[in-house]
Motif scaffolding. Structure first.
Motif, PDB file in Angstrom:
ATOM      1  N   LYS A  66       0.861   9.177   0.249  1.00 10.77           N
ATOM      2  CA  LYS A  66       2.089   9.505   1.106  1.00 10.77           C
ATOM      3  C   LYS A  66       1.660   9.695   2.524  1.00 10.77           C
ATOM      4  CE  LYS A  66       4.839  11.890  -2.478  1.00 10.77           C
ATOM      5  NZ  LYS A  66       5.611  13.004  -2.760  1.00 10.77           N
ATOM      6  N   ASP A  67       0.289   9.762   2.839  1.00 10.49           N
ATOM      7  CA  ASP A  67      -0.523   9.976   3.930  1.00 10.49           C
ATOM      8  C   ASP A  67      -0.214   8.609   4.467  1.00 10.49           C
ATOM      9  OD1 ASP A  67      -1.889  10.412   6.267  1.00 10.49           O
ATOM     10  OD2 ASP A  67      -3.434  11.506   5.194  1.00 10.49           O
ATOM     11  N   PRO A  68       0.386   8.248   5.916  1.00 12.66           N
ATOM     12  CA  PRO A  68       0.317   7.210   6.751  1.00 12.66           C
ATOM     13  C   PRO A  68      -1.170   6.585   7.110  1.00 12.66           C
ATOM     14  CG  PRO A  68       2.078   8.465   7.441  1.00 12.66           C
ATOM     15  CD  PRO A  68       1.187   9.303   6.611  1.00 12.66           C
ATOM     16  N   SER A  69      -2.077   7.696   7.262  1.00 12.81           N
ATOM     17  CA  SER A  69      -3.514   7.138   7.643  1.00 12.81           C
ATOM     18  C   SER A  69      -4.080   6.716   6.613  1.00 12.81           C
ATOM     19  CB  SER A  69      -4.043   8.485   8.430  1.00 12.81           C
ATOM     20  OG  SER A  69      -4.129   9.379   7.278  1.00 12.81           O
ATOM     21  N   VAL A  70      -3.986   7.264   5.305  1.00 14.51           N
ATOM     22  CA  VAL A  70      -4.578   6.800   4.159  1.00 14.51           C
ATOM     23  C   VAL A  70      -4.071   5.332   4.009  1.00 14.51           C
ATOM     24  CG1 VAL A  70      -5.121   7.028   1.893  1.00 14.51           C
ATOM     25  CG2 VAL A  70      -5.114   8.904   3.310  1.00 14.51           C
ATOM     26  N   ARG A  71      -2.774   4.926   3.987  1.00 12.01           N
ATOM     27  CA  ARG A  71      -2.090   3.687   3.900  1.00 12.01           C
ATOM     28  C   ARG A  71      -2.580   2.789   4.816  1.00 12.01           C
ATOM     29  NH1 ARG A  71       2.813   6.747   2.926  1.00 12.01           N
ATOM     30  NH2 ARG A  71       3.635   5.654   4.924  1.00 12.01           N
ATOM     31  N   LYS A  72      -2.825   3.312   6.166  1.00 15.88           N
ATOM     32  CA  LYS A  72      -3.247   2.296   7.308  1.00 15.88           C
ATOM     33  C   LYS A  72      -4.711   2.024   6.909  1.00 15.88           C
ATOM     34  CE  LYS A  72      -3.823   1.970  12.182  1.00 15.88           C
ATOM     35  NZ  LYS A  72      -3.235   2.518  13.373  1.00 15.88           N
ATOM     36  N   LYS A  73      -5.544   3.012   6.622  1.00 15.41           N
ATOM     37  CA  LYS A  73      -6.964   2.368   6.281  1.00 15.41           C
ATOM     38  C   LYS A  73      -6.972   1.665   5.071  1.00 15.41           C
ATOM     39  CE  LYS A  73     -11.369   4.621   4.837  1.00 15.41           C
ATOM     40  NZ  LYS A  73     -12.067   6.125   4.188  1.00 15.41           N
ATOM     41  N   VAL A 127       0.894  -1.218   0.061  1.00 14.77           N
ATOM     42  CA  VAL A 127       0.198   0.031   0.087  1.00 14.77           C
ATOM     43  C   VAL A 127       1.007   1.403  -0.060  1.00 14.77           C
ATOM     44  CG1 VAL A 127      -1.978  -1.055   1.212  1.00 14.77           C
ATOM     45  CG2 VAL A 127      -0.096   0.055   2.524  1.00 14.77           C
ATOM     46  N   ARG A 128       2.347   1.206  -0.121  1.00  8.77           N
ATOM     47  CA  ARG A 128       2.994   2.258  -0.076  1.00  8.77           C
ATOM     48  C   ARG A 128       2.852   3.193  -1.348  1.00  8.77           C
ATOM     49  NH1 ARG A 128       8.687  -0.607   1.314  1.00  8.77           N
ATOM     50  NH2 ARG A 128       7.695  -2.231  -0.211  1.00  8.77           N
ATOM     51  N   GLY A 129       2.351   2.890  -2.310  1.00  3.82           N
ATOM     52  CA  GLY A 129       2.103   3.708  -3.631  1.00  3.82           C
ATOM     53  C   GLY A 129       0.776   4.263  -3.442  1.00  3.82           C
TER      54      GLY A 129
END
Length: 333
Positions: free
Chosen positions: A51-58, A46-48
């Motif tokens: 850049k927002d960590p919260s979006v990647r976590k979701k 999901v790193r791509g």
């Protein structure tokens, strides 16, 4: 997990340098197949995404939830077969939303029967069994065709176990799920069942009447003997005893005790030759309650008839029919 791997493997691309679809995984490769399947379809990097960590976590949480939902697809069927019923399971709610009471009853009968058969189903056939049940639930398969197909599989697995036909060449349902259709699965199964002597009615009749050339003692077939003794009793008792598989509280008893020859207590009309031929075969096996089995023990035929009041004091109908008989000899069997 092994069964699931052999359902999901069809969704994976062919191996490198091969244009063939992968159709079956071994036990050793099952985990690798599932890792590849879920990696490709759900658990992606999901790193791509942002850049927002919260979006990647979701996104990662959503992917994981989707993977779990996918994993549960066949587990509902697996759980029901393991229990022998759909009551108080998530599958029960699904059935109520799709089918009427009579259809649910018939579906549950098949779930119970496959619980009774579970030790007789080889690993290569299990994925196909799960797909048939799941296809009925999701309406991918017409209900009538699905039920007929499961009944045919019941007959196949039972006869294969009774006759001891467990050869490598009999994995005829291996990878067959890819050919499942809306309403032609009964014929699909008929087409792959081998045209061999052991499948025929005559062979089963010879088995029951002691004319089959192989020993085939039912009591020694641990994968099937409780199931067929129970189903035979249900053919007399109907719904008097609930469930399609024998409960743990019921015992399978030898009418003439299996220790009779060793103890020098053969009943009238029995020779050592006849005893060794019949003692473990189906006609000499009846269901009894645990207490009834322990109380009967090694009693004589006269004492046994008295104990069960000439069949009137029997919990199970097939045993009652036996204990009503005036004698129990090889000819009676």
């Amino acid at each position: 997990m092994f069964a699931l791997a052999n359902i999901r493997i069809r969704d994976l691309p062919a191996k490198e340098n091969s244009n063939k679809t992968r159709t079956f995984a071994s036990k050793e490769s099952a985990f690798k197949v599932l890792k590849e399947y879920y990696g490709q379809n759900y658990l992606k990097d999901v790193r791509g995404v942002s850049k927002d960590p919260s979006v990647r976590k979701k996104q990662a949480k959503e992917d994981l939830a989707s993977a779990v939902e996918d994993l549960q697809q066949y587990k509902m069927i697996w759980d029901a077969i393991s229990k022998g019923a759909t009551s108080n399971l998530p599958l029960e709610r699904t059935l109520r939303s799709e089918f009427g009471p009579q259809q649910i009853k018939r579906f549950n009968e098949q779930i119970g029967r496959f619980k009774g058969l579970e030790r007789a189903i080889d690993e290569s056939s299990l994925p196909f069994v799960l797909e048939l049940f799941e296809g009925i639930v999701t309406n991918r398969i017409k209900f009538s065709d699905g039920l007929k197909s499961l009944q045919l599989l019941d007959t196949f697995f039972t006869r294969r176990s009774l006759l001891g036909e467990f050869r490598t060449g009999l994995d005829c349902f291996k990878g067959l799920g890819v050919n499942i259709t809306k309403d032609n699965n009964y014929n699909l199964i008929l087409d792959v069942i081998p045209a061999e002597e052991w499948v025929r009615d005559k062979t089963v009749k010879n088995l029951l009447t002691g004319k089959h050339p192989n020993p085939n003692d039912l009591y020694k077939k641990k994968s099937i003997y409780r199931y067929v003794v129970w189903q035979y009793d249900k053919s007399f008792s109907g719904d008097r005893h609930k469930g399609e598989f024998m409960p743990s509280s019921a015992h399978v008893d030898h009418v003439i005790p299996q220790s009779a020859l060793e103890r020098g207590e053969l009943w009238r009309g029995w020779s050592s030759e006849n005893f060794e031929k019949w003692v473990h075969k189906w006609p000499n096996l009846v269901p009894l309650t645990g207490n009834g089995n322990r109380t009967k023990g090694t009693k004589s035929w006269t004492e046994t008839k008295r104990l069960f009041d000439n069949g009137a004091n029997c919990t199970y109908s097939s045993a009652s029919k036996v204990f009503k008989m005036p004698r129990w000899t090889p000819q009676n069997l």
